[in-house]
Design an enzyme around this catalytic site. Structure first.
Site, PDB file in Angstrom:
ATOM      1  CB  SER A 142      -0.927  -0.031   1.215  1.00  0.00           C
ATOM      2  OG  SER A 142      -1.779   1.089   1.230  1.00  0.00           O
ATOM      3  CE1 TYR A 156       0.615   4.625  -6.328  1.00  0.00           C
ATOM      4  CE2 TYR A 156       0.700   6.145  -4.471  1.00  0.00           C
ATOM      5  CZ  TYR A 156       1.189   5.040  -5.140  1.00  0.00           C
ATOM      6  OH  TYR A 156       2.247   4.332  -4.621  1.00  0.00           O
ATOM      7  CE  LYS A 160       0.190   1.718  -4.184  1.00  0.00           C
ATOM      8  NZ  LYS A 160       0.813   0.395  -4.398  1.00  0.00           N
TER       9      LYS A 160
END
Length: 253
Positions: A142, A156, A160
């Site tokens: 992550s 993004y 994660k």
């Protein structure tokens, strides 16, 4: 040799964090399948590892966001080594962009690589681990951006954060088979890519409480612990490795 007789798959490992994880796994006795999108990078990385680890690492270049390829990695690993014990879904891409103008193609590319690739790698590996009846370990990479907002990283950061929820959910699915699943969230880390920015190290040293960004070894050490037998009763958890940055969350200029 804490990983002797273990077989591991690591994606996105041609350089940086993934490469360091592969190198340390091989050093500790594991057989490692190293994946990277770039064949030249993957083969060079394997050659470096095998110089000191007796051909313990094999390259499997290809797109870790391609589901058929992901399933092929698992099949190849079983064909070559007979089993899979550890899977580290490290591959991911970062595509910066302003929210108001962020293009669909960038959004879906991030979700395909960061989420679909990780999901279906875990799925294929877990099916094999279940058949083996000997447990296993799955680890997702992550990021601190899944915990703290970064400008121009909405998609993004979203991807994660989703990986951490995936790990939690898989506790329900996989614990009965002796498979633990966790995530690590690296913060600023010195890699070949980040060092292309001449101000990166100075900036993150200034705003990180511990006084420096992470080395790749800092991240690899945490990853190896979570996929080791010493962490078998740890599952559904996330470990942040950021020198304290998320505690203060100072934004880089």
């Amino acid at each position: 040799m804490s990983f002797k007789n273990k077989v591991a798959i690591v994606t996105g490992a041609g350089q940086g964090i993934g490469f360091e994880i592969c190198k340390e796994l091989a050093k500790e006795g594991a057989k490692v399948i190293l994946n990277d999108l770039d064949p030249e990078l993957a083969n060079a990385a394997v050659a470096r590892i095998n110089e000191v680890n007796n051909d313990s690492c094999l390259a499997m270049p290809g797109d870790s966001g391609d589901v058929s390829f992901i399933r092929g990695i698992v099949a190849f690993t079983v064909e070559k080594f007979g089993s899979i014990n550890i899977v580290i879904a490290n591959a991911g891409i970062t595509l910066f962009g302003d929210f108001f103008t962020y293009p669909p193609e960038s959004f879906f590319k991030i979700m395909q690589v960061n989420l679909a690739g990780s999901f279906f790698l875990a799925q294929a590996a877990a099916i094999q681990m279940k058949l083996q009846q000997s447990g296993g370990a799955i680890l997702f990479t992550s990021s601190v951006t899944g915990h703290q907002a970064h400008k121009n990283l909405a998609a993004y950061g979203m991807s994660k954060a989703a990986l951490e929820m995936l790990a939690k959910n898989l506790v329900i699915e996989l614990s009965q088979f002796g498979i633990n699943v966790n995530t690590i969230s690296p913060g600023a880390t010195l890699t070949e890519r980040t060092l292309e920015d001449p101000e990166y190290q100075q900036t993150w040293s200034r705003i990180t409480p511990m006084g420096r960004p992470a080395f790749v070894s800092d991240i690899a050490n945490a990853a190896l612990f979570l996929v080791s037998d010493k962490a078998k009763h740890i599952t559904g958890q996330n470990l942040i490795i950021d020198g304290g940055w998320t505690s203060v969350s100072v934004s880089p200029e």
